[in-house]
Design a protein around this motif. Structure first.
Motif: not given
Ligand code: GTP
Ligand code: MG
Length: 392
Positions: A5, A11, A30, A32-34, A48-49
């Protein structure tokens, strides 16, 4: 295949990180915004992950030493070794944990000082908001029986709408205060009788009688073009006559001094045909001294149909003001003027007096400036101060 990760601010940033470390063959699973939740939402920004998979036989991560680390402000840093970064992160978290424990301590103390602790058995009211308002009103000098009358009906546990509770409380306070508003004051009606109206100011020592006379008379002279003569019976305090003479000189008014009761009528006669009002300044006298009160009573007997104001200081406590009112009430009817509102933290005394209901309140004074620091009494303004705003 292995999974890794990457976390970053954008991004583009996380894709670039993954590319640098895993090469072009890695697969992005994937992005994702956490948004951190709970206590972490205070200390960590959203980020962002990116999750990627890679072939461990083709990529040797350790040799590349491209570890990254999101510091607690959400910024990416990528220098030095991953191990150093993790140590640094552990230290920061440790410091933050200490800080959170400290903050919890402060919050607990603050809650205790407000006594809105849910479990407190000392609370008078079931509803925490009502309890909070109660303690605020008490701290501003409102008598507990008056508080109870205001708060009793809103004290329902299920009543959780703070705005609504405050609105109801405000309306009740205004209702009590407005019962004390004077509907009509001679001093404000145009005196067209052809003879001066006598306005008398009484009160204990140093409450602001002479300053209030200066404020009111200046406003009548400047704004309403009225003529005012002054009579003072204050021959006790050194410079008292001088103080009034200075104001009178500035205003172009005449001052007469009364040394003995028998002189009063003659002094009034001297001023009554050439003025709209005669303002009487009296010596500050202790209401506890019977001889003093007897003198005031005799003075009032000499004045035809006066409008009388009892000047009281907002800095005095309710019981003292109540005693003063009761003493003067024995021989006179009067309206009240509350002075020195700017100096008091216990403006609730005014609410207590309004609730007491014996007298109307005409004016409040809010500072030493002549003539500006005087206003007509307004229930709404006092209510707002009682609920936490400044007197403006
Ligand atoms: N902060 C503040 N001071 C005031 C106010 N009204 C009067 N004072 C001050 O209170 C002090 C006493 O005022 P005076 O007008 O002399 O009081 P007094 O009642 O005539 O006093 P005696 O004649 O000695 O009984 C003076 O320093 C005034 O400036 C007010 O609304 N706010
Ligand atoms: Mg005076």
């Amino acid at each position: 295949m292995k999974i890794k990760k990457y976390q970053g601010e954008t991004e583009e940033q996380v894709i670039e990180m993954a590319k640098q470390e895993l090469g072009n063959d890695a697969i992005v699973l994937s992005i994702k915004r956490i948004t951190p939740t709970g206590i972490f939402s205070i200390i960590k920004k959203p980020y962002i992950e990116l999750t990627a998979s890679y072939d461990e036989n083709k990529v040797n991560i350790e040799s590349k030493q491209k570890g990254f680390f999101i510091d607690l402000k959400g910024k990416i840093s990528s220098n030095n070794s991953l191990e150093d970064k993790l140590k640094e992160k552990d230290n920061t978290i440790e410091k933050l944990e200490k800080r959170i424990v400290e903050l919890e301590g402060y919050l607990e103390k603050a809650m205790k000082s407000l006594s809105i602790d849910k479990n407190s058995t000392n609370n008078k009211y079931k509803n925490q908001v009502v309890q909070f308002i109660y303690e605020m009103l008490l701290s501003k000098g409102v008598h507990s029986t008056v508080c109870n009358e205001i708060l009793e009906s809103v004290d329902k546990e299920e009543n959780q709408n703070i705005d609504l509770i405050v609105k109801i409380v405000y309306t009740k306070i205004v209702e009590i205060l407005n019962q004390a508003v004077c509907d009509s004051l001679e001093i404000e009606n145009d005196n067209k009788t052809g003879e001066a109206k006598s306005i008398v100011f009484l009160g204990t020592t140093g409450v602001g009688k002479t300053t209030t006379i200066a404020k009111l008379s200046s406003q009548l002279i400047m704004n309403k073009n009225k003529k005012i003569g002054f009579i003072t019976s204050d021959t006790y305090r050194i410079a008292a006559v001088e103080q009034l003479k200075i104001y009178a000189e500035i205003l172009g008014s005449q001052v007469e001094v009364v040394y003995k009761i028998d002189d009063v009528k003659q002094k009034i006669d001297k001023l009554k045909t050439i003025n709209d009002y005669i303002f009487f300044d009296t010596a500050g006298r202790s209401h506890k001294n019977e001889k003093n009160m007897e003198e005031i009573k005799e003075l009032l007997k000499e004045i035809d149909n006066p409008e009388i104001y009892l000047v009281v200081s907002s800095t005095s406590n309710f019981e003292d003001i109540e005693n003063i009112i009761n003493t003067y009430s024995k021989f006179s009817k009067f309206n009240l003027i509350f002075t020195k509102i700017d100096e008091t933290d216990t403006i609730g005394t005014i609410l207590n007096i309004a609730h007491y209901g014996k007298n109307k309140i005409a004016y409040v004074t809010v500072g030493q400036n002549v003539p500006s620091d005087i206003e007509k009494f307004s229930g709404e303004k006092i209510a707002k101060v009682l609920l936490g705003s400044m007197y403006k």
